[in-house]
Design a protein around this motif. Sequence first.
Motif, PDB file in Angstrom:
ATOM      1  N   ASN A 171      39.517  45.631 -18.563  1.00  0.00           N
ATOM      2  CA  ASN A 171      38.793  46.390 -18.101  1.00  0.00           C
ATOM      3  C   ASN A 171      38.158  45.350 -16.658  1.00  0.00           C
ATOM      4  O   ASN A 171      38.508  46.713 -15.765  1.00  0.00           O
ATOM      5  CB  ASN A 171      37.326  46.764 -18.765  1.00  0.00           C
ATOM      6  CG  ASN A 171      36.097  45.422 -18.732  1.00  0.00           C
ATOM      7  OD1 ASN A 171      35.535  44.622 -18.200  1.00  0.00           O
ATOM      8  ND2 ASN A 171      36.175  46.235 -19.993  1.00  0.00           N
ATOM      9  N   PRO A 172      38.315  44.436 -15.979  1.00  0.00           N
ATOM     10  CA  PRO A 172      37.890  44.164 -14.818  1.00  0.00           C
ATOM     11  C   PRO A 172      39.202  44.130 -14.063  1.00  0.00           C
ATOM     12  O   PRO A 172      38.989  45.061 -12.683  1.00  0.00           O
ATOM     13  CB  PRO A 172      37.413  42.965 -14.794  1.00  0.00           C
ATOM     14  CG  PRO A 172      37.210  42.240 -16.064  1.00  0.00           C
ATOM     15  CD  PRO A 172      37.730  43.229 -17.456  1.00  0.00           C
ATOM     16  N   ASP A 173      40.019  44.524 -14.531  1.00  0.00           N
ATOM     17  CA  ASP A 173      41.525  44.671 -13.948  1.00  0.00           C
ATOM     18  C   ASP A 173      40.875  46.398 -13.481  1.00  0.00           C
ATOM     19  O   ASP A 173      41.746  46.912 -12.212  1.00  0.00           O
ATOM     20  CB  ASP A 173      42.180  44.312 -14.507  1.00  0.00           C
ATOM     21  CG  ASP A 173      42.572  42.666 -14.762  1.00  0.00           C
ATOM     22  OD1 ASP A 173      42.657  42.166 -13.735  1.00  0.00           O
ATOM     23  OD2 ASP A 173      43.338  42.474 -15.393  1.00  0.00           O
ATOM     24  N   VAL A 174      40.687  47.322 -14.676  1.00  0.00           N
ATOM     25  CA  VAL A 174      40.763  48.689 -14.426  1.00  0.00           C
ATOM     26  C   VAL A 174      39.831  48.891 -13.176  1.00  0.00           C
ATOM     27  O   VAL A 174      40.585  50.379 -12.803  1.00  0.00           O
ATOM     28  CB  VAL A 174      41.060  48.984 -15.779  1.00  0.00           C
ATOM     29  CG1 VAL A 174      40.171  50.286 -15.354  1.00  0.00           C
ATOM     30  CG2 VAL A 174      41.559  48.649 -16.990  1.00  0.00           C
ATOM     31  N   PHE A 175      39.379  48.264 -13.248  1.00  0.00           N
ATOM     32  CA  PHE A 175      38.209  48.888 -12.415  1.00  0.00           C
ATOM     33  C   PHE A 175      38.044  48.280 -10.730  1.00  0.00           C
ATOM     34  O   PHE A 175      38.380  49.133  -9.936  1.00  0.00           O
ATOM     35  CB  PHE A 175      35.990  48.242 -12.195  1.00  0.00           C
ATOM     36  CG  PHE A 175      35.980  48.585 -14.321  1.00  0.00           C
ATOM     37  CD1 PHE A 175      35.945  49.835 -14.830  1.00  0.00           C
ATOM     38  CD2 PHE A 175      34.866  47.337 -14.849  1.00  0.00           C
ATOM     39  CE1 PHE A 175      35.581  50.368 -15.579  1.00  0.00           C
ATOM     40  CE2 PHE A 175      34.967  47.653 -16.039  1.00  0.00           C
ATOM     41  CZ  PHE A 175      35.224  49.387 -16.565  1.00  0.00           C
ATOM     42  N   TYR A 176      38.818  47.229 -11.253  1.00  0.00           N
ATOM     43  CA  TYR A 176      39.185  46.723  -9.585  1.00  0.00           C
ATOM     44  C   TYR A 176      40.317  47.035  -8.654  1.00  0.00           C
ATOM     45  O   TYR A 176      40.411  47.758  -7.872  1.00  0.00           O
ATOM     46  CB  TYR A 176      39.103  44.754  -9.437  1.00  0.00           C
ATOM     47  CG  TYR A 176      37.690  44.618  -9.301  1.00  0.00           C
ATOM     48  CD1 TYR A 176      38.108  43.825  -7.703  1.00  0.00           C
ATOM     49  CD2 TYR A 176      36.487  44.433 -10.278  1.00  0.00           C
ATOM     50  CE1 TYR A 176      36.577  43.026  -7.283  1.00  0.00           C
ATOM     51  CE2 TYR A 176      35.975  43.545  -9.857  1.00  0.00           C
ATOM     52  CZ  TYR A 176      35.526  43.447  -8.282  1.00  0.00           C
ATOM     53  OH  TYR A 176      34.645  42.629  -8.230  1.00  0.00           O
ATOM     54  N   GLN A 177      41.395  47.739  -9.946  1.00  0.00           N
ATOM     55  CA  GLN A 177      42.690  48.492  -9.790  1.00  0.00           C
ATOM     56  C   GLN A 177      42.048  49.839  -9.675  1.00  0.00           C
ATOM     57  O   GLN A 177      42.043  50.320  -7.606  1.00  0.00           O
ATOM     58  CB  GLN A 177      43.343  48.605 -10.802  1.00  0.00           C
ATOM     59  CG  GLN A 177      44.872  49.267  -9.896  1.00  0.00           C
ATOM     60  CD  GLN A 177      45.268  48.420  -8.922  1.00  0.00           C
ATOM     61  OE1 GLN A 177      45.760  46.835  -8.908  1.00  0.00           O
ATOM     62  NE2 GLN A 177      45.647  48.934  -7.885  1.00  0.00           N
ATOM     63  N   ALA A 178      41.259  50.667  -9.527  1.00  0.00           N
ATOM     64  CA  ALA A 178      40.858  51.444  -9.098  1.00  0.00           C
ATOM     65  C   ALA A 178      39.707  51.653  -7.886  1.00  0.00           C
ATOM     66  O   ALA A 178      39.723  52.730  -7.366  1.00  0.00           O
ATOM     67  CB  ALA A 178      39.666  52.278 -10.373  1.00  0.00           C
TER      68      ALA A 178
END
Length: 592
Positions: free
Chosen positions: A177-184
């Motif tokens: 989820n950190p990847d998901v947020f930063y990618q968003a």
Amino acid sequence: MKSTITLLLGVFVYCSAFAGKQPNVILMMTDDQGYGDVAAHGNPEIQTPNLDTLHSQSIRLTDFHVDPTCAPTRGATMTGKYSHRVRVWHTVRGGNHLRASEVTMADVFSNSGYRTAMFGKWHLGANYPYRPMDRGFQEWLGLGDGGTNTSDCYFWNDRVNDTYWHNGVREFREGFNPDVFYQAAMDYIRKRETDDPFFIYLPTYVPHKPYTFPAPDFHKKYLEMGIDAERAAFYASIEHVDMLIGQLRKVLETEGLDDNTIVIFMTDNGSTHGRHSFNAGMSGGKGATTDGGHRVPCFISWPGGKLGKPRDVPQLSAHIDLLPTLVELCDLQLPEPIDFDGKSLTPLLRGDKSAWPDRTIIVERQRSEERNPKGSAIMTQRWRLVGHGKLHDIQKDPGQENDVSKEHPEVVKRLMADFDKYWKRVTPDDRSHPAPIVGTPHDEETFLSFSELRDGSGYAHGYAAEGSVVEGTWHIEVAAQGVYEFEVRRWPHEASAPFRGVPQVNKTVDAWSSSRPKTTYLTRGSIKALPVHSVSLKVGEFEGSRKPGNNEEALIFDVELAKGKTTVEAAFHDDKGRWMTDAYYVYIRKKH
């Protein structure tokens, strides 16, 4: 000569356009990372190369304070007011719901023509009107209000390949989820369709427990260093976010936005490992009133903002100062007058040499309804009055080992007088109940979970999975008179299991465990059946009880309600009619 004039004219036009454009703002916040959990602050174990670079390029607020726990810090940061004053005095049990009438940071930016987005942990309320999309954020991606271990989050979430809230709709996304947020956030920047400035709030759920990682990850190298598994996972979480910060800043550079973007990095409270690892000479960790519980990193970078050379700013400052500071730096227009508790730090950021007046700032552990100076830190540039009246000269005693209250009774008296003024300011209406509004087009289904039970117990899906006792009362506001469906469940919709059964497990979920093991970074709790014989519901004056069938997953009660506020209580009973526990999940929909 002509080409030189043309070049100079072009530079002038570019600079003039830049000078008139409000800066973009990105506010990053990690969860449970302390001041000592950054290599640039002297930690000899952790590796944070991108934070170290940001540190070297920033104005560093080296005496910057937040609340000792997460939701209060977020409430204060979003409003520029003390968290107690905006009714955020807990992390669960309805005590984390930001007062619906408060103007948020997103409201202010939106009112000033900014595009506003939030990717990450909100923790300031679930359901309308407490969601980010109700509080000024035009774009919102997040998990449950408090995260993967709270009961309002999707049941199968474990921070890898999870189901998120995206602008009020459930949406599955692959990845950590950190990847998901930063990618968003990076996609939001790359795919922007206008030149309007943007404000992005980017608060991760890590390094807060539970620890879940995709493989491979950074934790292996920390294990190889001889660091215990839990702290290795903690450091790995931080280093993973550090990597993402580097990627985000690279996007700003590639898009030509780095010069005119204010980048702020901070954390929400002291370290969960501060008592057992490097703590920058401070005492205490998360939850403590000593500096280790609430003094955290705060780096502010704005290359084109004429802030001067990167440097330390040692004056006392706090989360309540960020919104007033951004209002001044970005020339924001308030949607209505705001009586801030914080003050603009712009003179300090710009290197103003005039005297900065001393001030008193107070942070609390809160959670108690009684006047409790013992659970507070009353701070000035020199002094800390904490705990049971212990006074510390923080400049001479940063570890807060020596109580000098007897030598300076006049200081104790003055600080206690400051606390009395503070208490009078923050307590009016401080414990009134947050009330999700049901029956509106803004939120057609209201989901009540037990982490919102007021004056109750339990907060994580693990309590429901293990059949633990929870109890308390929900408070709601009815938007319009009518008949409402109250769907009472043992398991949430996505778990799809009968009252007396258990869901089929299709994913290892560490958040199911309500225990806190200290030796592993991934745990799994058991899932137990409960012999639910009957279900009772009380809504205002309505009372009803029904028996679920063997394969029945939900019982629906039709309740006629008048407009206004009321309470909801639901419970499970055994075959002898004895109360077992209050219900875990209730869904409310307006029928007609």
